[in-house]
Scaffold this active site. Structure first.
Site, PDB file in Angstrom:
ATOM      1  N   ILE A   1     -82.612 -29.738   3.440  1.00 51.47           N
ATOM      2  CA  ILE A   1     -81.569 -29.990   4.431  1.00 51.47           C
ATOM      3  C   ILE A   1     -80.212 -30.103   3.746  1.00 51.47           C
ATOM      4  CG2 ILE A   1     -80.859 -31.471   6.356  1.00 51.47           C
ATOM      5  CD1 ILE A   1     -83.774 -32.680   6.134  1.00 51.47           C
ATOM      6  N   TYR A   2     -80.221 -30.768   2.596  1.00 50.27           N
ATOM      7  CA  TYR A   2     -78.970 -30.966   1.858  1.00 50.27           C
ATOM      8  C   TYR A   2     -78.477 -29.637   1.284  1.00 50.27           C
ATOM      9  CZ  TYR A   2     -75.679 -32.660  -1.617  1.00 50.27           C
ATOM     10  OH  TYR A   2     -74.560 -32.859  -2.377  1.00 50.27           O
TER      11      TYR A   2
END
Length: 434
Positions: A364-365
């Site tokens: 996600i990052y």
């Protein structure tokens, strides 16, 4: 340091025996002369992009931006020999000392080896880059009689945005080491070298790259006090088996699984090898499950580290992608614990590292590909020297899937450090040094 009677055989990256019967202490960064040379040159070798300085000054590209009106059109390459001579004269301490300047790409790139005395008589390795940056700046100013109003422009091309920034951002005089202020703690300097730099210095050779990374990581572990007393043997064993292909284990495991193998089959091969070598033996049974025991947890850890490297090469090599390295670090070791009931590599710390690494490298990052990480990074620092070498092997095998390819971030290091034998063929050099 302790003396060891146990021995290992050292093999090359193509599976050929280089040195047999090497006692464990002979590969120590405190003892091995080739490793000593790697550490020494890492600290005192500075790259000067002389051609880049000429091009940057011509368009006013200073630090990370351009400043219109501050362009300087200086024929630096036409006067290269005079500038190099001036730099050497200022850098050396005494005539005939170990100052050396190597030229590459027709002199567009220089590797300046600062004399040992400058570092011996300094508190940190900063003395290398500051002296070379200052000498390069003054040599250009002096050669072309640059006036007081334009000398600062030359300085900015060499030093980057320092002192407006903490480090020398955008500088065309560079070190393989970052500044001490960027190290995450005591002794992290040698672990603060990006994966992509190591990949390029070793010409995208997975095993040589892993060996160089492992050597620097191990030297860092020694520097931070984590290889003292009984921990010394644990570190040297992991270094030997994972980083230096001791007893040809990594090579054999890859060869056995290279055609059709998976992460799971490498687990099988490793466990079979450990049983065969009597490193582990069957212990109690719990229902259908067979637990294993070991009388030498440190040697088992070294075998697990070698297996982690082999699984990385098999999996990331098959896909030609670096992104799978974090998942491989995690699940090879998870499967290994489930298969044996014994601790996985670095007693679980590689698994812990892998979880955070997955998130930060491409979840996600998604902050960046594996190639821009290092052993000093908050995500990848926790495993004691046995995670980053696997990341280097994976990035070496990558076929261009990373956002930040080694060629885009680190080509300079291939063209300079990559021409020096201890950096581009560390396995062979360390075996000779043993």
């Amino acid at each position: 340091m302790a003396k060891y009677t146990e021995t290992i055989d050292l093999y090359s990256d193509d599976g050929k025996l280089l040195k047999s019967g090497v006692t464990l202490d002979r590969i120590s960064p405190l003892v091995n002369p080739a490793t000593g040379k790697i550490i020494d040159l890492t600290k005192r070798t500075i790259s000067v992009n002389l051609g880049g300085i000429q091009d940057a000054l011509k368009v006013g590209k200073l630090g990370k931006g351009k400043i219109k009106g501050r362009e300087l059109d200086l024929p630096i390459m036409e006067n290269k020999d005079a500038i190099v001579a001036k730099i050497k004269e200022m850098i050396q301490v005494t005539e005939g000392d170990d100052t050396e300047i190597l030229e590459f790409n027709g002199g567009k790139l220089l590797l300046v080896q600062v004399p040992t005395k400058r570092l011996v008589n300094a508190s940190t390795y900063d003395a290398a880059i500051t002296s070379v940056a200052a000498a390069t700046t003054f040599s250009i100013v002096d050669q072309f009689n640059v006036d007081a109003f334009n000398a600062s422009t030359v300085k900015a091309a060499c030093w980057g945005s320092y002192p407006h920034t903490q480090d020398m951002e955008g500088a065309l005089v560079t070190s393989i080491l970052t500044i001490p202020q960027n190290n995450e703690g005591i002794g992290y300097a040698l672990r603060n070298i990006p994966v992509n730099h190591t990949v390029m210095m070793t010409g995208r050779n997975a095993l040589q790259g892993a060996a160089l990374a492992s050597t620097l990581e191990t030297a860092g572990i020694f520097e931070m006090g984590s290889a003292v007393g009984p921990f010394e043997r644990a570190q040297l064993l992991a270094y030997a088996y994972q980083g230096l292909n001791a007893n040809n284990m990594v090579y054999d495991l890859v060869k056995a699984n290279g055609q059709t193998g998976t992460v799971g089959t490498v687990v099988q091969s490793l466990v079979e090898r450990a049983i065969e070598d009597k490193v582990i033996v069957p212990g109690k049974k719990g229902g259908y499950f067979q637990f294993y025991d070991t009388k030498d947890p440190m040697l088992w850890n070294a075998y697990a580290a070698a297996g982690t490297m082999a699984a990385t090469i098999v999996n990331c090599g098959a896909g030609r992608f670096a992104q799978a390295v974090s998942a491989t670090l995690l699940y090879f070791n998870d499967l290994l614990e489930h298969e044996t009931g014994l601790p996985s590599t670095d007693y679980g710390r590689v698994m812990g590292t892998a979880v955070g690494f997955s998130f930060f490298s491409h979840s996600i990052y998604g902050g960046g590909g594996p190639g821009i990480f290092n052993g000093n990074h908050v995500v990848t620092r926790h495993a004691n020297g046995v995670a980053i070498p696997c990341v280097v092997a994976a990035a070496a095998l990558d076929a261009g899937t990373q956002m930040f390819s080694p060629e885009s971030t680190s080509k300079l290091f291939a063209d300079t450090y990559g021409k020096i034998d201890v950096f581009n063929k560390p396995i062979d050099q360390i075996a000779n040094g043993a």
